[in-house]
Design a protein around this motif. Structure first.
Motif, PDB file in Angstrom:
ATOM      1  N   LEU A 163      -2.087  -5.582  -3.048  1.00 28.88           N
ATOM      2  CA  LEU A 163      -1.429  -4.364  -3.928  1.00 28.88           C
ATOM      3  C   LEU A 163      -3.421  -3.304  -3.122  1.00 28.88           C
ATOM      4  O   LEU A 163      -3.167  -2.364  -3.314  1.00 28.88           O
ATOM      5  N   GLY A 164      -4.663  -3.777  -2.566  1.00 23.42           N
ATOM      6  CA  GLY A 164      -5.447  -2.940  -1.457  1.00 23.42           C
ATOM      7  C   GLY A 164      -4.854  -2.253  -0.582  1.00 23.42           C
ATOM      8  O   GLY A 164      -4.762  -1.088  -0.415  1.00 23.42           O
ATOM      9  N   PHE A 165      -3.597  -3.261   0.081  1.00 18.56           N
ATOM     10  CA  PHE A 165      -2.592  -2.779   1.339  1.00 18.56           C
ATOM     11  C   PHE A 165      -1.815  -1.540   0.754  1.00 18.56           C
ATOM     12  O   PHE A 165      -1.898  -0.396   1.439  1.00 18.56           O
ATOM     13  N   MET A 166      -1.338  -1.311  -0.528  1.00 13.77           N
ATOM     14  CA  MET A 166      -0.649  -0.586  -1.097  1.00 13.77           C
ATOM     15  C   MET A 166      -1.267   0.359  -1.006  1.00 13.77           C
ATOM     16  O   MET A 166      -0.798   1.711  -1.591  1.00 13.77           O
ATOM     17  N   LEU A 167      -2.594   0.404  -1.720  1.00 15.13           N
ATOM     18  CA  LEU A 167      -3.036   1.649  -2.277  1.00 15.13           C
ATOM     19  C   LEU A 167      -3.945   2.227  -0.600  1.00 15.13           C
ATOM     20  O   LEU A 167      -3.702   3.497  -0.207  1.00 15.13           O
ATOM     21  N   LYS A 168      -4.128   1.703   0.228  1.00 16.98           N
ATOM     22  CA  LYS A 168      -5.166   2.220   1.818  1.00 16.98           C
ATOM     23  C   LYS A 168      -4.657   0.796   3.153  1.00 16.98           C
ATOM     24  O   LYS A 168      -5.371   1.412   3.892  1.00 16.98           O
ATOM     25  N   SER A 169      -3.237   0.706   3.414  1.00 14.45           N
ATOM     26  CA  SER A 169      -3.092   0.822   4.768  1.00 14.45           C
ATOM     27  C   SER A 169      -3.902  -0.452   4.908  1.00 14.45           C
ATOM     28  O   SER A 169      -4.748  -1.589   4.249  1.00 14.45           O
ATOM     29  N   VAL A 170      -4.078  -0.591   5.804  1.00 15.00           N
ATOM     30  CA  VAL A 170      -4.939  -1.408   7.247  1.00 15.00           C
ATOM     31  C   VAL A 170      -5.683  -1.505   6.607  1.00 15.00           C
ATOM     32  O   VAL A 170      -7.321  -2.498   7.160  1.00 15.00           O
ATOM     33  N   MET A 171      -6.815  -0.568   6.067  1.00 20.55           N
ATOM     34  CA  MET A 171      -8.165  -0.786   5.537  1.00 20.55           C
ATOM     35  C   MET A 171      -8.946  -1.668   4.564  1.00 20.55           C
ATOM     36  O   MET A 171      -9.714  -2.466   4.666  1.00 20.55           O
ATOM     37  N   VAL A 172      -7.840  -3.080   4.184  1.00 16.40           N
ATOM     38  CA  VAL A 172      -8.248  -4.355   4.023  1.00 16.40           C
ATOM     39  C   VAL A 172      -8.748  -4.482   5.062  1.00 16.40           C
ATOM     40  O   VAL A 172      -9.236  -6.255   4.582  1.00 16.40           O
ATOM     41  N   ILE A 173      -7.969  -4.608   6.051  1.00 12.68           N
ATOM     42  CA  ILE A 173      -8.173  -5.763   6.878  1.00 12.68           C
ATOM     43  C   ILE A 173     -10.134  -5.936   7.547  1.00 12.68           C
ATOM     44  O   ILE A 173     -10.406  -6.489   7.180  1.00 12.68           O
ATOM     45  N   VAL A 231       7.020  12.307 -11.079  1.00 13.76           N
ATOM     46  CA  VAL A 231       6.936  12.376 -12.367  1.00 13.76           C
ATOM     47  C   VAL A 231       8.130  12.959 -12.705  1.00 13.76           C
ATOM     48  O   VAL A 231       9.502  12.292 -13.597  1.00 13.76           O
ATOM     49  N   GLU A 232       8.041  14.600 -11.968  1.00  8.41           N
ATOM     50  CA  GLU A 232       9.324  15.361 -12.458  1.00  8.41           C
ATOM     51  C   GLU A 232      10.287  15.635 -11.352  1.00  8.41           C
ATOM     52  O   GLU A 232      11.141  15.362 -12.264  1.00  8.41           O
ATOM     53  N   SER A 233      10.162  14.545 -10.727  1.00 11.17           N
ATOM     54  CA  SER A 233      11.547  14.274 -10.188  1.00 11.17           C
ATOM     55  C   SER A 233      12.183  13.012 -10.223  1.00 11.17           C
ATOM     56  O   SER A 233      13.698  12.509  -9.989  1.00 11.17           O
ATOM     57  N   GLY A 234      11.804  12.122 -11.264  1.00 13.11           N
ATOM     58  CA  GLY A 234      12.078  10.237 -10.708  1.00 13.11           C
ATOM     59  C   GLY A 234      11.988  10.098 -10.064  1.00 13.11           C
ATOM     60  O   GLY A 234      12.135   8.107  -9.742  1.00 13.11           O
ATOM     61  N   ASP A 235      11.386  10.135  -8.620  1.00  9.43           N
ATOM     62  CA  ASP A 235      11.822   9.902  -6.861  1.00  9.43           C
ATOM     63  C   ASP A 235      10.204   9.124  -7.191  1.00  9.43           C
ATOM     64  O   ASP A 235       9.383   9.571  -6.325  1.00  9.43           O
ATOM     65  N   TRP A 236      10.061   7.717  -7.189  1.00 10.27           N
ATOM     66  CA  TRP A 236       8.951   6.548  -7.084  1.00 10.27           C
ATOM     67  C   TRP A 236       8.957   6.277  -5.143  1.00 10.27           C
ATOM     68  O   TRP A 236       7.990   5.287  -4.877  1.00 10.27           O
ATOM     69  N   VAL A 237       9.941   6.741  -4.447  1.00  8.65           N
ATOM     70  CA  VAL A 237       9.587   6.246  -2.594  1.00  8.65           C
ATOM     71  C   VAL A 237       9.357   7.043  -2.440  1.00  8.65           C
ATOM     72  O   VAL A 237       8.612   6.915  -1.405  1.00  8.65           O
ATOM     73  N   THR A 238      10.282   9.208  -1.960  1.00  2.46           N
ATOM     74  CA  THR A 238       9.199   9.703  -1.557  1.00  2.46           C
ATOM     75  C   THR A 238       7.975   9.983  -1.122  1.00  2.46           C
ATOM     76  O   THR A 238       7.794  11.085  -3.102  1.00  2.46           O
ATOM     77  N   GLN A 239       7.644   9.642  -0.659  1.00  5.23           N
ATOM     78  CA  GLN A 239       6.271  10.647  -0.785  1.00  5.23           C
ATOM     79  C   GLN A 239       6.363  12.507  -0.033  1.00  5.23           C
ATOM     80  O   GLN A 239       6.212  12.138   1.121  1.00  5.23           O
ATOM     81  N   GLN A 240       6.442  13.246  -0.511  1.00  2.89           N
ATOM     82  CA  GLN A 240       6.758  14.528  -0.474  1.00  2.89           C
ATOM     83  C   GLN A 240       5.851  15.583  -0.320  1.00  2.89           C
ATOM     84  O   GLN A 240       4.531  15.461  -0.861  1.00  2.89           O
ATOM     85  N   TRP A 241       6.081  16.535   0.312  1.00  2.00           N
ATOM     86  CA  TRP A 241       5.084  17.537  -0.367  1.00  2.00           C
ATOM     87  C   TRP A 241       6.453  18.532   0.220  1.00  2.00           C
ATOM     88  O   TRP A 241       7.159  19.298   1.230  1.00  2.00           O
ATOM     89  N   HIS A 248       4.858  10.754   4.192  1.00  3.60           N
ATOM     90  CA  HIS A 248       5.274   9.643   3.476  1.00  3.60           C
ATOM     91  C   HIS A 248       3.788   8.993   5.566  1.00  3.60           C
ATOM     92  O   HIS A 248       4.006   8.107   6.378  1.00  3.60           O
ATOM     93  N   ASP A 249       2.896   9.971   5.415  1.00  2.00           N
ATOM     94  CA  ASP A 249       2.050   9.779   5.963  1.00  2.00           C
ATOM     95  C   ASP A 249       0.157   8.980   5.697  1.00  2.00           C
ATOM     96  O   ASP A 249      -0.470   8.876   6.414  1.00  2.00           O
ATOM     97  N   ARG A 250       0.644   8.280   4.382  1.00  2.00           N
ATOM     98  CA  ARG A 250      -0.113   7.116   3.726  1.00  2.00           C
ATOM     99  C   ARG A 250       0.439   5.765   3.322  1.00  2.00           C
ATOM    100  O   ARG A 250       1.892   6.335   2.564  1.00  2.00           O
ATOM    101  N   MET A 251      -0.378   5.531   2.278  1.00  2.00           N
ATOM    102  CA  MET A 251       0.228   4.300   1.390  1.00  2.00           C
ATOM    103  C   MET A 251       0.370   5.419  -0.058  1.00  2.00           C
ATOM    104  O   MET A 251      -0.169   6.184  -0.294  1.00  2.00           O
ATOM    105  N   MET A 252       0.986   4.838  -1.183  1.00  2.00           N
ATOM    106  CA  MET A 252       1.607   5.297  -2.039  1.00  2.00           C
ATOM    107  C   MET A 252       1.109   4.285  -3.371  1.00  2.00           C
ATOM    108  O   MET A 252       1.200   4.791  -4.411  1.00  2.00           O
TER     109      MET A 252
END
Length: 535
Positions: free
Chosen positions: A158-168, A30-40, A46-50
């Motif tokens: 959409l479940g994949f977007m939440l928790k990647s391969v845990m939808v398998i 929200v503060e940066s307006g960057d909806w792509v970067t998963q940062q700290w 980028h260690d999990r889905m977004m």
């Protein structure tokens, strides 16, 4: 359900993992307006889905940044899952079983706790239930099968977007239903299902593509490398029997009713001479059994993976509770002895809880826990609730002292009261856990950052963080919450000398000796101190 979700103590604070992690990443979005970067702290992670970060960020956009708003997506998903559980039960079992199943899910302790946490798993479960519900609707309405099949397919992506391969594992657990009952529902030959799959994966694929464009293959390697690592290692040393005790402990008492529910459901197909009142057994019976087996085979075992099972555990427990209600009204069924036995067992557990609660209130010094009165109130609420079934049974003239007397209350009403008594204990305990803050206020010491003297400093100035290399990662629980509860964040450095004189910074108390002796220490939270960099 709605009442439980709005109950809360005045003070709320996040867990560091994974709540604080997701809540802070959404704040940076929200503060940066960057909806792509998963940062700290500016470093791409980028260690999990977004997916969950996006949901929380949207909530922030609508209602502002706070712990309660970060938990809003899970609360909505929790409420929606209960409604979907009811409708799934109504379409697969009976309306009565569906009603009790939804009520049981709303009185399942670990489910209700997770429903007020800013984590992925409850929204994921809601999406899974929505997809299963859409499959049933496609089966019931063949003329609209494309519409419902399309919706079911979208939920997978959409479940994949939440928790990647845990939808398998979910898809694998649905395979028996999809294959064994294909002749009836024909989902596997529904082209709209595959169209929905493609569309549902577009957000995840788009985000991964944009991330790769910005940072190379790092997002792919970290996101899916972490999944492979999880699949190969038992990080919690839980062992293969972990879920056999963890699920009954966290969802007590409903798994103990769900086990006979499996037997009751199976026998309804194999022994009844007429058509079973229940349909789609490979869905409501086969799916949870296969999913449990798959989760058990997965080496990393945690308390939150089985949340996906709990709606079906609730329905199976409701099948048992409904059967017990029928036994309650029966005068000839040889199994009727279960009613007084179970009433006495619940009352025994309730009496023990009441006794423990009274002792904790009277002699708090006997217990090592701080503020033991909170736990005492929870025990009293659960204990009093579980006295109700025995009280109803006794009042109905079926106890030893009243045998042979007719009840003044119609028997159908007594049966329902007896059944509701099973839910009153967990419901009361959950309500008190919320009200006392045992659930919701997990790290109250961080709330002092919103009080003087820290409040004035933190609200007026950007505050930097002096992190040693290992502290810049989310592995440091304290640093995660310290970051979230600091209103204005500056920059992260590994050496305080990189900051300008007069700057404010958080650093570990153990590193304070490296600063000049006249360095102003303005406040402390756990092992971290707020200082102003000297000249």
């Amino acid at each position: 359900m709605g009442l439980l979700l709005i109950l809360r103590s005045p003070d709320q604070s996040l867990m560091p993992h994974d709540e604080g992690w997701y809540a802070q990443q959404a704040r940076w979005i929200v503060e940066s307006g960057d909806w792509v970067t998963q940062q700290w702290w500016g470093e791409p992670i980028h260690d999990r889905m977004m997916g969950i970060q996006w949901l929380i960020a949207v909530s922030y956009k609508l209602f502002g940044v706070s712990a309660g708003v970060a938990r809003l997506p899970s609360a909505i998903a929790c409420w929606g899952s209960v409604l979907l559980t009811y409708d799934l039960g109504r379409r697969c079992l009976t309306r009565q079983v569906a009603w009790w199943g939804a009520a049981i899910l709303a009185a399942t302790p670990i489910w209700m706790q997770a429903g007020r946490l800013a984590i992925q798993d409850v929204p994921l479960t809601a999406l899974e239930l929505l997809g299963i519900w859409a499959l049933i609707r496609a089966e019931e309405q063949p003329h609209h099968r494309y519409r419902w099949g399309f919706l079911a397919g979208i939920t997978v992506g959409l479940g994949f977007m939440l928790k990647s391969v845990m939808v398998i594992p979910v898809i694998a657990a649905l395979t028996p239903y999809l294959v064994m009952e294909q002749r009836r529902h024909r989902h596997l030959t529904n082209p709209a299902l595959y169209g929905g799959l493609i569309l549902g994966f577009l957000p995840a694929l788009s985000w991964l593509g944009l991330s790769v464009n910005l940072y190379g293959w790092m997002p792919i390697e970290r996101t899916f490398g972490a999944v492979v690592s999880l699949a190969q290692q038992d990080f919690h040393n839980a062992g293969p029997w972990y879920y056999f005790w963890n699920i009954p402990a966290n969802a007590f008492p409903w798994p103990f009713l769900a086990i006979p529910g499996i037997w009751i459901g199976w026998r309804s197909f194999s022994t009844d001479p007429g058509p079973s009142p229940y349909v789609r057994k490979w869905l409501w019976l086969g799916y949870p059994i296969f999913l449990f087996a798959l989760l058990t085979a997965f080496k990393t075992r945690t308390w939150y993976y089985p949340l996906q099972l709990l709606p079906f555990v609730a329905l199976l427990a409701a099948l048992t509770l409904t059967t017990l209600g029928n036994l309650y009204n029966s005068r000839s069924d040889p199994r009727r002895w279960l009613i007084p036995l179970l009433s006495v067992i619940l009352a025994g557990v309730g009496t023990l809880l009441i006794g423990a609660g009274v002792i904790a209130l009277a002699r708090p010094e006997w217990f090592p826990l701080p503020e033991i009165w909170r736990y005492a109130l929870v025990a009293l609420a659960a204990g009093i609730g579980w006295l109700v079934p025995l009280g109803v049974y006794w009042h109905d003239g079926q106890g030893p002292a009243r045998r042979g007397h007719r009840s003044q209350i119609p028997s159908y009403r007594n049966r329902t009261l007896w059944q509701w008594g099973w839910l009153l204990g967990p419901w009361g305990a959950i309500a008190l856990l919320y009200i006392t803050g045992l659930w919701g206020n997990y790290n109250p010491e961080y709330l002092m950052m919103a009080e003087p003297p820290l409040k004035e400093i933190l609200s007026a100035h950007p505050v930097n963080a002096v992190f040693t290399p290992e502290k810049i990662s989310p592995a440091s629980e304290a640093s995660v919450l310290l970051t979230f509860y600091t209103p204005q964040l500056g920059i992260s450095v590994t050496d305080w000398r990189s900051l300008n004189p007069g700057d404010y910074a958080w650093l570990l108390r153990s590193e304070l000796a490296e600063l000049p002796t006249d360095t102003p220490v303005l406040g402390q939270v756990r092992d971290w101190v707020l200082v102003q960099i000297p000249d």
